[in-house]
Design a protein around this motif. Structure first.
Motif, mmCIF file in Angstrom:
data_model
loop_
_atom_site.group_PDB
_atom_site.id
_atom_site.type_symbol
_atom_site.label_atom_id
_atom_site.label_comp_id
_atom_site.label_asym_id
_atom_site.label_seq_id
_atom_site.Cartn_x
_atom_site.Cartn_y
_atom_site.Cartn_z
ATOM 1 N N ALA A 138 -44.110 -26.716 40.916
ATOM 2 C CA ALA A 138 -44.368 -27.364 42.206
ATOM 3 C C ALA A 138 -45.786 -27.904 42.262
ATOM 4 C CB ALA A 138 -44.131 -26.373 43.340
ATOM 5 N N TYR A 139 -46.767 -27.089 41.830
ATOM 6 C CA TYR A 139 -48.165 -27.549 41.825
ATOM 7 C C TYR A 139 -48.323 -28.786 40.952
ATOM 8 C CZ TYR A 139 -49.441 -23.014 43.876
ATOM 9 O OH TYR A 139 -49.564 -21.919 44.690
ATOM 10 N N GLU A 140 -47.721 -28.735 39.786
ATOM 11 C CA GLU A 140 -47.871 -29.845 38.839
ATOM 12 C C GLU A 140 -47.279 -31.132 39.404
ATOM 13 O OE1 GLU A 140 -49.002 -31.831 35.403
ATOM 14 O OE2 GLU A 140 -49.583 -29.863 36.157
ATOM 15 N N PHE A 141 -46.125 -31.028 40.036
ATOM 16 C CA PHE A 141 -45.508 -32.227 40.606
ATOM 17 C C PHE A 141 -46.366 -32.796 41.725
ATOM 18 C CE2 PHE A 141 -42.844 -34.698 43.404
ATOM 19 C CZ PHE A 141 -42.053 -35.423 42.539
ATOM 20 N N SER A 179 -49.817 -38.683 51.297
ATOM 21 C CA SER A 179 -49.614 -37.974 50.037
ATOM 22 C C SER A 179 -49.171 -36.537 50.269
ATOM 23 C CB SER A 179 -50.921 -37.980 49.231
ATOM 24 O OG SER A 179 -50.900 -36.981 48.235
ATOM 25 N N PRO A 180 -48.060 -36.090 49.670
ATOM 26 C CA PRO A 180 -47.617 -34.707 49.830
ATOM 27 C C PRO A 180 -48.666 -33.685 49.396
ATOM 28 C CG PRO A 180 -45.825 -36.020 48.965
ATOM 29 C CD PRO A 180 -47.046 -36.894 48.959
ATOM 30 N N GLN A 181 -49.476 -34.023 48.400
ATOM 31 C CA GLN A 181 -50.512 -33.080 47.990
ATOM 32 C C GLN A 181 -51.520 -32.855 49.115
ATOM 33 O OE1 GLN A 181 -52.907 -34.193 44.618
ATOM 34 N NE2 GLN A 181 -53.884 -32.180 44.487
ATOM 35 N N LEU A 182 -51.884 -33.938 49.812
ATOM 36 C CA LEU A 182 -52.800 -33.811 50.948
ATOM 37 C C LEU A 182 -52.148 -32.986 52.062
ATOM 38 C CD1 LEU A 182 -55.289 -34.573 52.685
ATOM 39 C CD2 LEU A 182 -54.067 -36.652 53.322
ATOM 40 N N LEU A 183 -50.887 -33.293 52.384
ATOM 41 C CA LEU A 183 -50.195 -32.563 53.452
ATOM 42 C C LEU A 183 -50.083 -31.080 53.122
ATOM 43 C CD1 LEU A 183 -47.320 -35.099 54.262
ATOM 44 C CD2 LEU A 183 -49.411 -34.712 55.566
ATOM 45 N N PHE A 184 -49.784 -30.773 51.871
ATOM 46 C CA PHE A 184 -49.669 -29.376 51.446
ATOM 47 C C PHE A 184 -51.000 -28.645 51.593
ATOM 48 C CE2 PHE A 184 -50.385 -26.519 47.748
ATOM 49 C CZ PHE A 184 -49.564 -25.480 48.140
ATOM 50 N N ARG A 230 -43.910 -39.454 44.672
ATOM 51 C CA ARG A 230 -42.483 -39.665 44.399
ATOM 52 C C ARG A 230 -41.601 -38.575 45.000
ATOM 53 N NH1 ARG A 230 -40.227 -39.293 40.009
ATOM 54 N NH2 ARG A 230 -41.690 -38.032 38.807
ATOM 55 N N LEU A 231 -42.130 -37.741 45.877
ATOM 56 C CA LEU A 231 -41.367 -36.591 46.366
ATOM 57 C C LEU A 231 -40.071 -37.010 47.041
ATOM 58 C CD1 LEU A 231 -41.046 -33.594 46.872
ATOM 59 C CD2 LEU A 231 -42.499 -33.814 48.891
ATOM 60 N N HIS A 232 -40.128 -37.997 47.929
ATOM 61 C CA HIS A 232 -38.923 -38.450 48.633
ATOM 62 C C HIS A 232 -37.865 -38.934 47.632
ATOM 63 C CE1 HIS A 232 -37.280 -40.831 52.349
ATOM 64 N NE2 HIS A 232 -36.424 -39.953 51.875
ATOM 65 N N GLN A 233 -38.291 -39.718 46.653
ATOM 66 C CA GLN A 233 -37.374 -40.218 45.624
ATOM 67 C C GLN A 233 -36.807 -39.069 44.791
ATOM 68 O OE1 GLN A 233 -36.797 -43.728 44.967
ATOM 69 N NE2 GLN A 233 -35.156 -43.029 43.626
ATOM 70 N N TYR A 234 -37.633 -38.086 44.504
ATOM 71 C CA TYR A 234 -37.223 -36.942 43.693
ATOM 72 C C TYR A 234 -36.155 -36.120 44.415
ATOM 73 C CZ TYR A 234 -37.875 -33.068 40.371
ATOM 74 O OH TYR A 234 -37.695 -32.105 39.408
ATOM 75 N N VAL A 235 -36.322 -35.961 45.730
ATOM 76 C CA VAL A 235 -35.329 -35.241 46.530
ATOM 77 C C VAL A 235 -34.000 -35.997 46.516
ATOM 78 C CG1 VAL A 235 -34.722 -34.469 48.858
ATOM 79 C CG2 VAL A 235 -37.043 -34.128 48.005
ATOM 80 N N LEU A 236 -34.065 -37.322 46.683
ATOM 81 C CA LEU A 236 -32.834 -38.123 46.676
ATOM 82 C C LEU A 236 -32.133 -38.040 45.328
ATOM 83 C CD1 LEU A 236 -30.845 -40.109 47.893
ATOM 84 C CD2 LEU A 236 -32.419 -41.965 47.312
ATOM 85 N N THR A 237 -32.887 -38.083 44.225
ATOM 86 C CA THR A 237 -32.297 -37.976 42.886
ATOM 87 C C THR A 237 -31.564 -36.646 42.724
ATOM 88 O OG1 THR A 237 -34.051 -39.364 41.961
ATOM 89 C CG2 THR A 237 -32.799 -38.005 40.422
ATOM 90 N N TRP A 238 -32.209 -35.566 43.178
ATOM 91 C CA TRP A 238 -31.553 -34.248 43.130
ATOM 92 C C TRP A 238 -30.306 -34.237 43.995
ATOM 93 C CZ3 TRP A 238 -31.177 -31.326 47.676
ATOM 94 C CH2 TRP A 238 -30.571 -30.076 47.528
ATOM 95 N N TRP A 239 -30.387 -34.804 45.181
ATOM 96 C CA TRP A 239 -29.256 -34.789 46.115
ATOM 97 C C TRP A 239 -28.070 -35.558 45.547
ATOM 98 C CZ3 TRP A 239 -26.523 -38.343 49.127
ATOM 99 C CH2 TRP A 239 -25.768 -37.805 50.190
ATOM 100 N N LEU A 240 -28.329 -36.673 44.877
ATOM 101 C CA LEU A 240 -27.251 -37.445 44.255
ATOM 102 C C LEU A 240 -26.544 -36.618 43.184
ATOM 103 C CD1 LEU A 240 -28.836 -40.997 43.908
ATOM 104 C CD2 LEU A 240 -26.728 -40.442 45.130
ATOM 105 N N GLU A 241 -27.295 -35.830 42.439
ATOM 106 C CA GLU A 241 -26.682 -34.969 41.426
ATOM 107 C C GLU A 241 -25.772 -33.925 42.078
ATOM 108 O OE1 GLU A 241 -29.827 -33.197 39.228
ATOM 109 O OE2 GLU A 241 -30.575 -35.101 38.437
ATOM 110 N N VAL A 242 -26.219 -33.371 43.188
ATOM 111 C CA VAL A 242 -25.492 -32.284 43.831
ATOM 112 C C VAL A 242 -24.274 -32.781 44.605
ATOM 113 C CG1 VAL A 242 -25.667 -30.468 45.595
ATOM 114 C CG2 VAL A 242 -27.537 -30.821 43.976
ATOM 115 N N THR A 274 -49.490 -34.538 40.178
ATOM 116 C CA THR A 274 -49.324 -35.719 39.327
ATOM 117 C C THR A 274 -48.337 -36.750 39.865
ATOM 118 O OG1 THR A 274 -47.599 -34.618 38.021
ATOM 119 C CG2 THR A 274 -49.889 -34.361 37.295
ATOM 120 N N SER A 275 -47.328 -36.292 40.631
ATOM 121 C CA SER A 275 -46.263 -37.218 41.048
ATOM 122 C C SER A 275 -45.882 -37.033 42.503
ATOM 123 C CB SER A 275 -45.018 -37.013 40.166
ATOM 124 O OG SER A 275 -45.319 -37.080 38.801
ATOM 125 N N GLY A 276 -46.789 -36.489 43.308
ATOM 126 C CA GLY A 276 -46.457 -36.193 44.695
ATOM 127 C C GLY A 276 -45.953 -37.383 45.484
#
Length: 449
Positions: free
Chosen positions: A224-227, A358-363, A234-246, A230-232
């Protein structure tokens, strides 16, 4: 989904002759190639299919429509039974077998259960007329970037050691309620909406291994920290990609086809059936023109939380749905838009920041400050006690310097942050040795070094 030609290619010669005889009423030792060609010509005739469909009862049309919208997933008898009037349940099995004999459907076996599928030849041939246009004057509600923000919020609670699990692996009641109380934006829609969002978030975090358990506590994992580092963005896109798989078996094209059906606003009951096929676990209340949140199919609820759909509400119930602007952009490019975030640090120690930041800032901010609202523009307040408690959760000093560079605080706030940081990062425990010298001559010699 099969096409008819591939289906007949795999058919045995005796069975192919029987099918040919049923279509043309003649048997004999005919050459295999002409038989197959004539069978394909007969059963792929769209006029024949259209006539069959026109003479069906409404529940039969609905069944065919749903099977074809389910794409590669298919639907079982028990699932289709949920869409049929109770009085017609006995006729359903006969109808499905008849549709297989007419080669409008084909049947496979999965874990000993018959699953019904459609043929690609007849895609879009079984559409149903809409119940009526929705009210156009009423506004639609979107969820925006709040799902990504809530993921950051849950991770910050874990970072501060406020998430605990029971011995059976479920979330502790106090931790659960803490999350639910924070999701006030979805809670305004329905109390169940907050619960559904929390379930969605924890499914994502656990399946992506972003949480790890230590005794009874949950903490963010290194993944989670690494994402976030480096790629925070893309969080919204990453969630959608996971959701499409599920939910959609990683079939983005199938989701896009369903979304095109609601490119223009549609009444909720019409639209509900489109996504019901991906989670056919409940009966759609077709007699109701409006549906309460908990009666919507689960994929439809989650599409609103992910912000691909927007809902129109009337008296607390969903009356119509349509594709959101975010959904339209994703349909066109397969990439979710990235909105520029805004941030403003005020002299009274309030920080106003957009949820799309940025999700990193929000976190990081969520670890250090108390959030005062749950809207598109979030308001945080920094207090010494909360700030120091956040520092004690082991936030790296480099992250703090990056936070200050992001928010550009006024001078009075900056000096206070420096003071608070120094009380934590500047205080270090060291082992020292005290040298005691009684001889003044030796002391004088040492002090000259």
């Amino acid at each position: 989904m099969f096409d008819l030609k591939s289906f007949f290619d795999g058919m045995s010669k005796p069975l192919l002759r029987d099918v040919h005889a049923r279509a043309y009423g003649k048997k004999g030792l005919l050459n295999n190639a002409p038989i197959q060609s004539e069978v394909l010509t007969y059963f792929s005739d769209r006029d024949r299919v259209a006539k069959l469909f026109a003479h069906m009862e409404p529940w039969q049309k609905r069944c065919l429509n749903l099977v074809y919208h389910s794409a590669s997933r298919g639907l079982t008898y028990n699932e289709l039974r949920l869409t049929v009037p109770v009085a017609k349940n006995k006729e359903l099995r006969t109808f499905l077998l008849q549709m297989c004999r007419e080669f409008l459907l084909w049947r496979s076996q999965a874990s000993g259960v018959a699953v019904y599928h459609g043929f690609t030849d007849f895609a879009h041939s079984f559409e149903i007329e809409l119940q009526g246009a929705p009210e156009s004057s009423k506004p639609y509600q979107e969820y925006g970037s709040l799902l990504a923000w809530h993921i950051c919020l849950v991770l910050s609670l874990a970072k501060r050691g406020e998430l605990r699990v029971n011995t059976n692996g479920t979330l502790n009641r106090r931790s659960y309620q803490m999350c639910i109380d924070a999701f006030t934006a979805s809670g305004k829609v329905s109390a169940k909406a907050s619960e559904n969002e929390l379930t969605l978030i924890f499914s994502f975090l656990t399946q992506r291994e972003w949480l790890e358990q230590e005794n009874s506590f949950l903490y963010p994992s290194e993944a989670a920290y690494e994402f976030l580092r480096t790629s925070g963005f893309r969080l919204h896109q990453y969630v959608l990609t996971w959701w499409l798989e599920v939910r959609f078996r990683n079939d983005a094209l199938h989701l896009k086809r369903l979304l095109r059906c609601v490119a223009e606003p549609r009444c909720v009951c019409d639209a509900a059936y489109l996504v019901w096929v991906m989670d056919p676990s409940c009966r759609i209340l077709e007699s109701n023109r409006h549906l309460a949140w908990e009666y919507l199919p689960r994929p439809m609820r989650e599409l609103w939380l992910i912000c691909l759909l927007k809902f129109q509400f009337e008296s607390g119930k969903v009356s119509a749905i349509a594709v959101s602007e975010v959904g339209r952009e994703w349909m066109a490019s397969s990439v979710l838009p990235q909105n520029e975030g805004q941030v403003s640090m005020l002299p009274n120690f309030d920080l106003v920041v957009s949820a799309s930041m940025s999700p990193q800032l929000l976190f990081t901010v969520a670890c250090l400050a108390k959030v005062k609202n749950d809207e598109a523009f979030l308001c945080f307040n920094f207090e010494k006690e909360t700030y120091i408690a956040g520092l004690k959760s082991d936030i790296p000093e480099s992250d703090m310097e990056q936070l200050i560079a992001w928010i550009k605080p006024p001078e009075n706030v900056l000096s206070t942050f420096r003071e608070w940081n120094a009380s934590f990062y500047g205080a270090k425990v060291r082992t020292v040795r005290l040298l005691k010298i009684d001889d003044l001559k030796i002391l004088g010699e040492l002090t000259r070094f």
